[in-house]
Design an enzyme around this catalytic site. Structure first.
Site, PDB file in Angstrom:
ATOM      1  N   HIS A   1       0.813  -1.144  -0.032  1.00 39.42           N
ATOM      2  CA  HIS A   1       0.070  -0.018   0.018  1.00 39.42           C
ATOM      3  C   HIS A   1       0.863   1.263   0.141  1.00 39.42           C
ATOM      4  CE1 HIS A   1       0.281   1.310   4.348  1.00 39.42           C
ATOM      5  NE2 HIS A   1       0.539  -0.156   4.559  1.00 39.42           N
TER       6      HIS A   1
ATOM      7  N   ASP B   1       5.863   2.433   6.855  1.00 39.37           N
ATOM      8  CA  ASP B   1       4.579   2.041   6.587  1.00 39.37           C
ATOM      9  C   ASP B   1       3.918   2.886   5.765  1.00 39.37           C
ATOM     10  OD1 ASP B   1       2.123   0.669   6.659  1.00 39.37           O
ATOM     11  OD2 ASP B   1       1.551   1.228   8.860  1.00 39.37           O
TER      12      ASP B   1
ATOM     13  N   GLU C   1      -5.286   1.457   2.071  1.00 43.26           N
ATOM     14  CA  GLU C   1      -5.107   0.044   2.949  1.00 43.26           C
ATOM     15  C   GLU C   1      -5.407   0.358   4.424  1.00 43.26           C
ATOM     16  OE1 GLU C   1      -2.789  -2.597   5.674  1.00 43.26           O
ATOM     17  OE2 GLU C   1      -2.499  -0.483   5.508  1.00 43.26           O
ATOM     18  N   GLU C   2      -4.679   1.596   4.810  1.00 47.03           N
ATOM     19  CA  GLU C   2      -5.123   2.115   6.184  1.00 47.03           C
ATOM     20  C   GLU C   2      -6.551   2.166   6.890  1.00 47.03           C
ATOM     21  OE1 GLU C   2      -2.529   1.606   8.367  1.00 47.03           O
ATOM     22  OE2 GLU C   2      -0.725   2.245   7.173  1.00 47.03           O
TER      23      GLU C   2
ATOM     24  N   ASP D   1       5.146  -4.875   2.913  1.00 46.60           N
ATOM     25  CA  ASP D   1       4.264  -3.785   3.703  1.00 46.60           C
ATOM     26  C   ASP D   1       5.131  -3.704   5.084  1.00 46.60           C
ATOM     27  OD1 ASP D   1       2.921  -2.165   5.282  1.00 46.60           O
ATOM     28  OD2 ASP D   1       1.159  -3.146   5.525  1.00 46.60           O
TER      29      ASP D   1
ATOM     30  N   HIS E   1       2.176   4.810  12.282  1.00 49.59           N
ATOM     31  CA  HIS E   1       0.767   5.614  12.315  1.00 49.59           C
ATOM     32  C   HIS E   1       0.986   6.601  13.465  1.00 49.59           C
ATOM     33  CE1 HIS E   1      -1.586   1.380  11.563  1.00 49.59           C
ATOM     34  NE2 HIS E   1      -0.668   1.781  10.610  1.00 49.59           N
TER      35      HIS E   1
HETATM   36  N1  BES Z   1       1.783  -2.209   8.018  1.00 47.97           N
HETATM   37  C1  BES Z   1       0.497  -2.299   8.501  1.00 47.97           C
HETATM   38  C2  BES Z   1       0.439  -3.828   9.092  1.00 47.97           C
HETATM   39  C3  BES Z   1       1.230  -4.531  10.010  1.00 47.97           C
HETATM   40  C4  BES Z   1       1.356  -3.633  11.285  1.00 47.97           C
HETATM   41  C5  BES Z   1       1.853  -5.729   9.842  1.00 47.97           C
HETATM   42  C6  BES Z   1       2.392  -4.458  12.081  1.00 47.97           C
HETATM   43  C7  BES Z   1       2.571  -6.246  10.823  1.00 47.97           C
HETATM   44  C8  BES Z   1       2.752  -5.624  11.972  1.00 47.97           C
HETATM   45  C9  BES Z   1      -0.953  -2.131   8.109  1.00 47.97           C
HETATM   46  O1  BES Z   1      -0.702  -0.878   7.039  1.00 47.97           O
HETATM   47  C10 BES Z   1      -1.964  -1.660   9.080  1.00 47.97           C
HETATM   48  O2  BES Z   1      -1.752  -0.733   9.643  1.00 47.97           O
HETATM   49  N2  BES Z   1      -2.729  -2.559   8.991  1.00 47.97           N
HETATM   50  C11 BES Z   1      -3.850  -2.509  10.169  1.00 47.97           C
HETATM   51  C12 BES Z   1      -5.061  -3.377   9.615  1.00 47.97           C
HETATM   52  C13 BES Z   1      -5.828  -3.075   8.340  1.00 47.97           C
HETATM   53  C14 BES Z   1      -6.848  -3.829   8.441  1.00 47.97           C
HETATM   54  C15 BES Z   1      -6.281  -1.518   8.548  1.00 47.97           C
HETATM   55  C16 BES Z   1      -3.399  -2.610  11.287  1.00 47.97           C
HETATM   56  O3  BES Z   1      -2.511  -3.458  11.496  1.00 47.97           O
HETATM   57  O4  BES Z   1      -3.798  -2.092  12.400  1.00 47.97           O
HETATM   58 ZN    ZN Z   2      -0.410   0.991   8.549  1.00 43.25          ZN
END
Ligand code: BES
Ligand code: ZN
Length: 482
Positions: free
Chosen positions: A204, A220, A254-255, A282, A364
């Site tokens: 993403h 990220d 994605e976020e 990612d 984040h």
């Molecule tokens: N890069 C993250 C995912 C991630 C974080 C993977 C830490 C492994 C370890 C991704 O951008 C993200 O923030 N995903 C969300 C979930 C999504 C369904 C919105 C999350 O992890 O909170």
């Molecule tokens: Zn993220």
């Protein structure tokens, strides 16, 4: 984990979310839209747990406070939640998509000469430059103009690289979405003999932070996009021609709940597109654990594709300059875009920068900047694995309709010897020399990309050396004997 706090005095000092959060018995199960669940979780991580997410829906365990907050929100946007009496009830409400019948992923390792050619070409400096470029947008939050600008600027840049490489077969397209104003980007290298099978590398390009306008998203996920684009750049430099169709994807939004990737994966599924393999990049540049690369092993990940990734690293990265150490970890939920592809029935894998607990703690936030890692050496390892994945999955097309570049064959003549240097190993099987009236002077098979052919005593004149492939193509080179 929700901590139980019994001191009444403490209650007065705590924020509302924590007050509700401590009374664990008030928590309840529900189903809701994944985007809303994610927004709530971002704001009140102690008040909601996403138990499972399927097809844009989430089963959650949440506090009355979170429910109250959700209620506030739905006055302005989005759906609410549906109360569920138990965890089982909530989970059973989530229906997986009907996956198309797909053959299970199988693989061979056959492209060692191409992989060995590719690995030294990957560059940390290029990855660094791309991360810095993406973070300089300030924010790539999906509904900000800067996010859309980043996608269109990347498109312009890639198109220039493709044109410079003389590759009019490669295309870059914008994909617009219904769930976000931000578009995604897809780069396609069409395959030759197995064009209907898709090998995809994606990640993403959007970012997030509490202050949506200050979301640099360097790790990220500028790191993942920079890694993917370096894989593409190296393949372009090699003039790579795959058997299978290769695609590179930069997803929107994605976020906020995997919006861009879900729409694209669903479209591929609906169209019956045969996705041979999908790999997610990612977060690739934070070296937070003992090993370099951690392959996620969540139940929705393909163990065959993971085995393939392990085999690639055992074969090409066991030691030396390109060494990569690896481990496994688990997200425990649909943590990134690969989940969208898995939900649509495709084989997916997710190589990650660290173990889940060793991940970059700055994501984040406005602190997710390149300075946290300071070099792109960690991401470089992911680019190498990405190259191995593409080359060994999509394979090398030996000729077919290929238009040979001028660099494909170089020859020289001296002392009654014709010497040749072939740009791509294994393409040409036979070399013959003809005079200008078409009489064959001599012929030989080609065993090496570099070699010589004895011409004997040729009269002065013009001759033609013809390099033939086993699949019908040929390259002719003129030479003169004085
Ligand atoms: N890069 C993250 C995912 C991630 C974080 C993977 C830490 C492994 C370890 C991704 O951008 C993200 O923030 N995903 C969300 C979930 C999504 C369904 C919105 C999350 O992890 O909170
Ligand atoms: Zn993220």
């Amino acid at each position: 984990m929700i901590k139980r706090i019994t001191l009444l005095a403490l209650l007065l000092a705590l924020p509302a979310s924590a007050l509700f959060g401590q009374v664990e018995s008030n928590f309840f199960y529900a189903t809701m839209d994944l985007g809303s669940a994610q927004e709530l979780y971002e704001e009140f991580p102690d008040d909601i747990t996403i138990v499972r997410a399927v097809s844009g829906q989430a089963a959650v365990y949440m506090s009355p406070f979170a429910a109250h907050k959700l209620h506030d929100n739905i006055l302005t946007h989005g759906p609410g939640y549906v109360y569920m009496p138990s965890r089982t009830a909530a989970l059973s409400e989530l229906k997986p998509l009907q996956a198309a019948a797909k053959s299970s992923f199988t693989y061979t390792l056959t492209e060692s000469s191409l992989v060995e050619q590719a690995l030294p070409l990957a560059s940390a400096a290029n990855i660094e430059a791309r991360i810095l470029n993406l973070q300089s947008y300030g924010t790539r939050y999906h509904n900000r103009g800067a996010a859309t600008d980043a996608v269109y600027d990347l498109k312009t840049e890639l198109e220039a690289e493709i044109t410079a490489a003389g590759r009019d077969d490669i295309s870059v397209r914008i994909v617009n979405h219904t769930g976000t104003p931000m578009p995604s980007l897809v780069v396609t290298i069409p395959g030759a003999s197995l064009a209907d099978e898709y090998v995809i590398l994606g990640g993403h390009i959007d970012s997030t932070a509490p202050d949506r306008d200050n979301a640099p998203g360097a790790d990220d996920n500028a790191s993942g996009i920079a890694t993917i684009m370096e894989v593409f750049r190296v393949l372009l430099e090699m003039d790579y021609r795959p058997k299978r169709t290769v695609e590179f994807m930069a997803f929107a939004a994605e976020e906020i709940g995997l919006v861009g990737s879900f729409e694209i994966a669903q479209e591929y599924n609906n169209a019956g597109t045969d996705v041979y393999a999908y790999v997610q990049m990612d977060m690739t540049n934070y070296n937070g654990s003992a090993n370099d690369i951690y392959l996620m092993t969540d139940p929705y990940i393909s163990s065959e594709l993971n085995d393939f990734m392990f085999d690639l690293m055992d074969t090409y990265n066991a030691s030396g300059e390109h060494a990569i150490s690896y481990g496994t970890s688990i997200c425990n939920y649909g943590c990134s875009d690969h989940f969208s592809w898995a939900q649509n029935g495709f084989d997916v894998a997710f190589p990650f920068e660290a173990s889940f607990s060793g991940r970059n703690p700055n994501i984040h936030t406005s602190g997710d900047t390149y300075s946290v890692s300071g070099t792109a050496n960690h991401a470089l390892k992911f680019a190498k694995l990405g190259l191995e994945y593409i080359l060994e999955s999509a394979k090398n097309d030996l000729l077919s309709t290929r238009d040979f570049g001028r660099q494909a064959v170089q020859i020289g003549v001296s002392n009654s010897q014709l010497s040749y240097q072939l740009g791509t190993q294994g393409e040409f099987q036979k070399l013959s020399v003809f005079n200008v009236i078409g009489q064959q002077i001599t012929t030989a098979t080609i065993d090496n990309p570099q070699g010589t052919l004895s011409l004997g005593s040729l009269k002065s004149g013009v001759y033609i050396a013809v390099f033939e492939s086993s699949r019908g193509g040929s390259v002719a080179k003129k030479f003169v004997i004085n």
